[in-house]
Design a protein around this motif. Structure first.
Motif, mmCIF file in Angstrom:
data_model
loop_
_atom_site.group_PDB
_atom_site.id
_atom_site.type_symbol
_atom_site.label_atom_id
_atom_site.label_comp_id
_atom_site.label_asym_id
_atom_site.label_seq_id
_atom_site.Cartn_x
_atom_site.Cartn_y
_atom_site.Cartn_z
ATOM 1 N N HIS A 241 0.840 -1.208 0.000
ATOM 2 C CA HIS A 241 0.000 0.000 0.000
ATOM 3 C C HIS A 241 0.872 1.254 0.000
ATOM 4 C CE1 HIS A 241 -3.515 2.497 1.110
ATOM 5 N NE2 HIS A 241 -2.686 3.129 1.923
ATOM 6 N N GLU A 245 1.260 4.051 -2.962
ATOM 7 C CA GLU A 245 0.958 5.465 -2.726
ATOM 8 C C GLU A 245 2.145 6.332 -3.141
ATOM 9 O OE1 GLU A 245 -2.300 5.581 0.924
ATOM 10 O OE2 GLU A 245 -0.175 5.689 1.438
ATOM 11 N N TYR A 250 1.203 10.117 -4.051
ATOM 12 C CA TYR A 250 1.897 11.265 -3.461
ATOM 13 C C TYR A 250 2.502 12.211 -4.508
ATOM 14 C CZ TYR A 250 1.454 8.711 1.013
ATOM 15 O OH TYR A 250 0.994 8.037 2.119
ATOM 16 N N GLN A 269 5.623 7.164 6.508
ATOM 17 C CA GLN A 269 5.710 5.812 5.930
ATOM 18 C C GLN A 269 7.100 5.208 6.121
ATOM 19 O OE1 GLN A 269 1.987 5.526 2.941
ATOM 20 N NE2 GLN A 269 3.977 5.635 1.938
ATOM 21 N N HIS A 304 -1.391 8.400 10.532
ATOM 22 C CA HIS A 304 -1.111 8.540 9.102
ATOM 23 C C HIS A 304 -2.401 8.373 8.276
ATOM 24 C CE1 HIS A 304 1.317 8.202 5.441
ATOM 25 N NE2 HIS A 304 0.571 7.162 5.106
ATOM 26 N N GLU A 308 -4.401 11.122 5.842
ATOM 27 C CA GLU A 308 -4.765 10.868 4.438
ATOM 28 C C GLU A 308 -6.266 11.014 4.214
ATOM 29 O OE1 GLU A 308 -1.178 7.874 3.018
ATOM 30 O OE2 GLU A 308 -3.158 7.027 3.385
HETATM 31 FE FE LIG Z 1 -0.005 6.319 3.241
#
Ligand SMILES: [Fe+2]
Ligand SMILES: [Fe+2]
Length: 348
Positions: A241, A245, A250, A269, A304, A308
């Protein structure tokens, strides 16, 4: 030491899902051939509608496989079966009716696979049930297709035998049977039929929900074997994941979400990955130490996820069109599938 992060039950379900995808592709190619050879305009139109459902459902199946988190190859026997049926359907040994009957059997097999995966998920873990949720719509539609195929078989079969049409009221009976099935659909996460894909926020949220479910499963057990199994899944899911991202989402949001906010996501992350590797080195037989480390990870991941879902999702809504959000989802799914395939082969 954790020697392997793979769990046999989970791999077996992954293989079943890969089988189901191979059969779904076969179903699609069968329908294309049947449409080309169909002697009846009404039946042809019905097959055409079925083909469109099946193409959409292939996309749903691919979403489910990516959500499930483990990519596998179909079994050898399934690959052989697919090849055999492809030849039979392309040849002229069978009548149209016989080909249609063969197709109905495949649909039946597909319905059973869906049910079996569903039941297996209930046995193995709540996170799997969450991951395969969208499979319910595929199962429901396949059952409806089975009823429609029975109607087509009746019509085509009577015509092949007698040259005349079957009784009136055939399609009405088919409609009734399909309507009677709608009760089994229940509430499911569905993909709109007019869309290519879910939007990126829905897809990311599915992953986050699954992650939260695994954290809950870990919190509820002290059994080292279960801890290892759940952590193995969590490890793979979070890495795939996060990497997807970083590859797809991102870079795309940076311009409107801001450098600082985006950098924060990357940093969190990176921290998450360090923690995952620390936990991987702990023996789950030390259940308390293992679980307390997982709890710390859960807090970091929770913060986190909230960032998001609350601020990044809003920024995406404010700056991207529906088509762009779907496109991002398609790319995210493809990136994750690729990462999972690499993980699967590096673990062999
Ligand atoms: Fe993330
Ligand atoms: Fe995320």
């Amino acid at each position: 030491m954790v020697t392997t992060l793979d769990d046999t039950k989970r791999l077996a379900i992954a293989e079943k899902l890969a089988d189901t995808r191979a059969i779904q592709n076969l179903i699609i190619s069968n329908e294309q051939k049947l449409i080309g050879a169909c002697p009846d305009a009404d039946v042809r139109q019905r097959l055409q509608n079925m083909l469109e459902d099946d193409q959409k459902n292939l996309g749903v199946l691919e979403t489910v496989i990516v959500q499930y988190g483990i990519q596998a190859e179909p079994q050898e026997s399934v690959k052989q079966l697919v090849e055999q049926i492809q030849q039979t359907m392309a040849g002229d040994k069978l009548s149209f009716y016989q080909k249609l009957a063969q197709h109905e059997l495949l649909k039946h097999g597909q319905v059973m696979s869906g049910i079996v995966v569903h039941k297996a998920a209930q046995v193995v873990g709540a996170d799997i049930e969450v991951a395969i949720g969208p499979l319910n719509t595929v199962n429901f539609e396949n059952r409806a297709h089975q009823e429609q195929l029975k109607g087509m078989l009746e019509l085509v079969g009577v015509r092949e035998l007698t040259g005349k049409d079957a009784d009136q009221g055939l399609w009405a009976r088919v409609q009734d049977a399909v309507a009677a099935l709608s009760g089994v659909a229940g509430s499911v996460i569905t993909q709109n039929s007019d869309k290519q894909d879910m939007n990126i926020q829905t897809l990311i949220r599915l992953d986050h929900n699954k992650t939260n479910t695994i954290f809950t499963e870990i919190g509820a057990t002290k059994d080292p074997q279960k801890l290892q199994e759940y952590f193995g899944q969590l490890y793979k899911d979070l890495l795939a994941h996060a990497q997807a991202e970083e590859e797809v989402v991102y870079p795309r949001v940076r311009s409107f979400y801001g450098d600082d906010n985006t950098q924060e996501l990357y940093d969190e992350q990176a921290q998450m990955k360090r923690m995952l590797d620390e936990i991987k080195a702990i023996n789950p037989a030390n259940a308390d130490q293992f679980r307390s480390k997982v709890k710390q990870l859960m807090e970091v991941v929770g913060d986190h996820i909230r960032q998001e879902e609350f601020t990044m999702f809003q920024a995406i809504d404010n700056n991207c069109s529906d088509a762009q959000k779907e496109q991002m989802a398609t790319e995210f799914k493809a990136a994750k599938a690729k990462i999972q395939q690499e993980m699967a082969s590096s673990m062999k």
